[in-house]
Motif scaffolding. Structure first.
Motif, mmCIF file in Angstrom:
data_model
loop_
_atom_site.group_PDB
_atom_site.id
_atom_site.type_symbol
_atom_site.label_atom_id
_atom_site.label_comp_id
_atom_site.label_asym_id
_atom_site.label_seq_id
_atom_site.Cartn_x
_atom_site.Cartn_y
_atom_site.Cartn_z
ATOM 1 N N ILE D 138 0.837 -1.209 0.000
ATOM 2 C CA ILE D 138 0.000 0.000 0.000
ATOM 3 C C ILE D 138 0.864 1.249 0.000
ATOM 4 N N ARG D 139 1.954 1.211 0.775
ATOM 5 C CA ARG D 139 2.816 2.387 0.871
ATOM 6 C C ARG D 139 3.793 2.495 -0.295
ATOM 7 N N GLY D 140 3.863 1.441 -1.120
ATOM 8 C CA GLY D 140 4.731 1.483 -2.302
ATOM 9 C C GLY D 140 3.986 2.105 -3.486
ATOM 10 N N ASP D 141 4.157 1.487 -4.655
ATOM 11 C CA ASP D 141 3.470 1.985 -5.849
ATOM 12 C C ASP D 141 2.076 1.350 -5.855
ATOM 13 N N TYR D 142 1.179 1.999 -5.146
ATOM 14 C CA TYR D 142 -0.104 1.392 -4.777
ATOM 15 C C TYR D 142 -0.893 0.861 -5.972
ATOM 16 N N GLU D 143 -1.030 1.656 -7.028
ATOM 17 C CA GLU D 143 -1.864 1.237 -8.147
ATOM 18 C C GLU D 143 -1.219 0.089 -8.928
ATOM 19 N N THR D 144 0.113 0.107 -9.012
ATOM 20 C CA THR D 144 0.801 -1.035 -9.634
ATOM 21 C C THR D 144 0.611 -2.289 -8.781
ATOM 22 N N GLY D 147 -2.607 -3.968 -9.353
ATOM 23 C CA GLY D 147 -2.517 -4.882 -10.497
ATOM 24 C C GLY D 147 -1.824 -6.178 -10.124
ATOM 25 N N ASN D 148 -0.761 -6.078 -9.339
ATOM 26 C CA ASN D 148 -0.037 -7.293 -8.936
ATOM 27 C C ASN D 148 -0.897 -8.212 -8.074
ATOM 28 N N GLN D 149 -1.740 -7.606 -7.228
ATOM 29 C CA GLN D 149 -2.651 -8.431 -6.421
ATOM 30 C C GLN D 149 -3.630 -9.192 -7.318
ATOM 31 N N ILE D 150 -4.065 -8.534 -8.384
ATOM 32 C CA ILE D 150 -4.959 -9.215 -9.327
ATOM 33 C C ILE D 150 -4.221 -10.384 -9.985
ATOM 34 N N LEU D 151 -2.984 -10.143 -10.415
ATOM 35 C CA LEU D 151 -2.204 -11.237 -11.032
ATOM 36 C C LEU D 151 -2.044 -12.403 -10.055
ATOM 37 N N ALA D 152 -1.791 -12.077 -8.784
ATOM 38 C CA ALA D 152 -1.630 -13.138 -7.781
ATOM 39 C C ALA D 152 -2.913 -13.957 -7.639
ATOM 40 N N ALA D 153 -4.063 -13.285 -7.739
ATOM 41 C CA ALA D 153 -5.342 -13.991 -7.627
ATOM 42 C C ALA D 153 -5.618 -14.837 -8.868
#
Lengths: 230, 230, 230, 230
Positions: D138-144, D147-153
């Motif tokens: 969340i504190r990093g590049d949040y919007e990227t 997307g990565n969370q979606i890829l993980a799912a």
């Protein structure tokens, strides 16, 4: 005027009312209109948005599901319609939708109890729900078997008195003496389904209407001494 | 201008607002307008869709339910209207609908508690719900008995202070000093009914409004020192 | 152009959006627009339907609730507006509605938890709910006390960061840097309130958003390094 | 005609459909259209109301999130779109909304079970829901990272077969072979989400659809022998 002009017009006019009545989005519903003299029905073409429909797009199909007139592929639910036209004498229109509340009851695999007079004005018993189909039926002629499941749910019921059904896990089918009446029944069913869920949310112990009240409301609209309407 | 022109116009204008306000689909509701000098009311004809209505279709009926002017059959609920006009001095309009949330409370056979100031702005107590009718009443003059059930629920209540009721298993009736006010009360009741169900869903332990707050809101709109409106 | 023309126009334009946005039926809501230089605000007249409103109907009132311009009686909620304009520096518009879902939470006397980013995009904590008013306050200057209850609920809160509140048993008030922004906040609050109830219905154990996510969404729209918008 | 005219038009037309389909209020949603030959996508500008949008406002961005054409700042969700375009071969449109029911499931952090054929007509398994993001993400590049969370799912899932996802605590993203199809999937997801909640309210013990029925409905629309549509 061609021999199919009238049923095409009836089917067209009822189909374009589906989104106007809020009964389905995109292409999630279809209406057919039946001519018993010709033994054919006109039905929505498969997958065509309502906004693009024209009367001449309606596909004319016989009771063996053969296309007898029209350039497009008929609704994928065509075989379900033909089963009902063959079995339910006197009906001349069928509507299938995925309307939200009726579909919720269908997905819950539960008949809709008679909670009030709005329901009893239209039918004197619960809205029936089919059994869930067996795997063999699903892998067979699926849409024909959907019709057969409806027939099985109507053992002992009159399709002239109960003009609606929930297909378990799927959604509602309704019918009537015309395509317009079938469509009307779909709108009424959606409202009954919504009221029934809300009734149980207000009072989880709400019971069904007493038989004398069911009979009174059904008979005042449909009995031999009916006094509703002109 | 005929002697019935004005009540026909009032009844017509209120009836065609029913679908515009989302209070009923098809023909599931009716409004009447009463002329106390003539002792007659104009009411929607039975089973005619709102879109087809014209002022001259409104049927003029006396307090004994005799049609005194008009070519159509009056609403099947006519006898309920006449009971209320006979008993509730000062009212000049009645509305009956099957609006979704009010009907859900009626089907649940439960009065609507005063959960907030929206309710208290209009009436200082719960919306009453009638008893379920006996089989004898149902099999008798049903619509007259519906009116009688409402009167029974109003023992000790003022119809000038409580202008709405739920008929158990059926739906709402509302009234007022004009057909327009009766219709307004139906729209308000539907919103109150919806808010009440949602309030209990947010907090199943939500209690009724405290008496001082009920009194404040009711009096600021309806008391002798009312300061709401112009 | 008169000195009050601009705030009248702002108040008028926001008031007529109330029914268009579905935030209230009939006259159940009001917006005011404040001019800090003149120390007056323009507010909807009491009990006038939105469809009948014209800009010149807006009543101009000072912070002591005295009408300084206008022919009509101001909203019965005027004293609540003036309390907030006196206490909350920098706000220039206030909206009060009885929108359905926000009112349900108010009637349930419960603050709205932060269940998701839609909420956190607008405020970084729950939507506060006032205490229920004491009988003495209700019987006193009720509308002024309503404002005082809001101030009490904002002890320790910044009205620039939290631009909305639920008045227990009553309904929502929102505010902002303009009448238009106050109205926007009412529409957002209604959507947040609806999503929050549905979230708990999907999962009764749903917990609030984690602090880092609340902070992220609030800061990307409102922080010093905000990057939302143009 | 410029090289970006077509994707701008596609993105524009889909974006302005968001409020028309009831999928978001104000600016709470965005659509992009991708041109794989040019390696760029056109996306809604940040914070601009749908009613003010024109095709030329659409911002053209490459897959490294650099603006290659356009005068406005792109949607704050741009980086999430680019992650998906990089990873999901064949997709050409992405839609993000805060539609009410889909957002409620996302806020509840729960996947949507397959309760009926409306769902199975579109995807053969539950609508996945991502994990809640870690504080570091969340504190990093949040919007990227979104997307990565979606890829993980989507480990083990095909984005061509499952064209929708719920981002936990946030809301839905959908995609497809065009911007129009991505938007269609958002409308379908909202209806599926609504039906699923209502199904569980009708019957808390409602179970998922049997595998044979899921397979039948998915294959008749999407399989190699599909017979739905023209």
């Amino acid at each position: 005027m061609g021999r199919y002009t009238e049923i095409r017009r009836e089917a067209f006019e009822a189909n374009i009312q589906i989104p106007a009545l809020g009964l389905a989005i995109y292409t999630f519903g279809n209406v057919s209109a039946y001519d018993p003299d010709l033994g054919v029905f006109a039905i929505k073409p498969s997958g065509v948005p309502y906004a693009d429909l024209k009367p001449e797009h309606m596909v004319v199909v016989d009771l063996d599901n053969a296309v007898v007139d029209g350039d497009l592929r008929p609704s994928s639910d065509t075989n379900t319609h033909s089963v009902l036209y063959r079995a339910f004498a006197g009906i001349r229109g069928i509507t299938h939708t995925h309307s939200t509340y009726a579909t919720a009851w269908a997905q819950a695999c539960m008949p809709i109890p008679v909670f009030g007079t709005t329901h009893a004005d239209h039918l004197a018993r619960e809205v029936p729900c089919t059994e869930v189909m067996s795997d063999a039926m699903i892998r067979g002629d699926y849409e024909t078997e959907t019709g057969n499941q409806i027939l099985a749910a109507f053992k002992g019921l009159s399709p002239a008195e109960v003009e609606m059904v929930l297909v378990a896990c799927h959604g509602p089918f309704t019918w009537g003496v015309s395509a317009e009446k079938a469509l009307y029944n779909s709108a009424v069913l959606e409202e009954i389904a919504r009221m029934a869920l809300l009734t149980r949310q207000v009072n989880p112990d709400a019971g069904p209407l007493k038989p004398s009240l069911i009979d009174k409301h059904y008979q005042r609209k449909h009995g031999k001494n009916a006094y509703y309407g002109q």
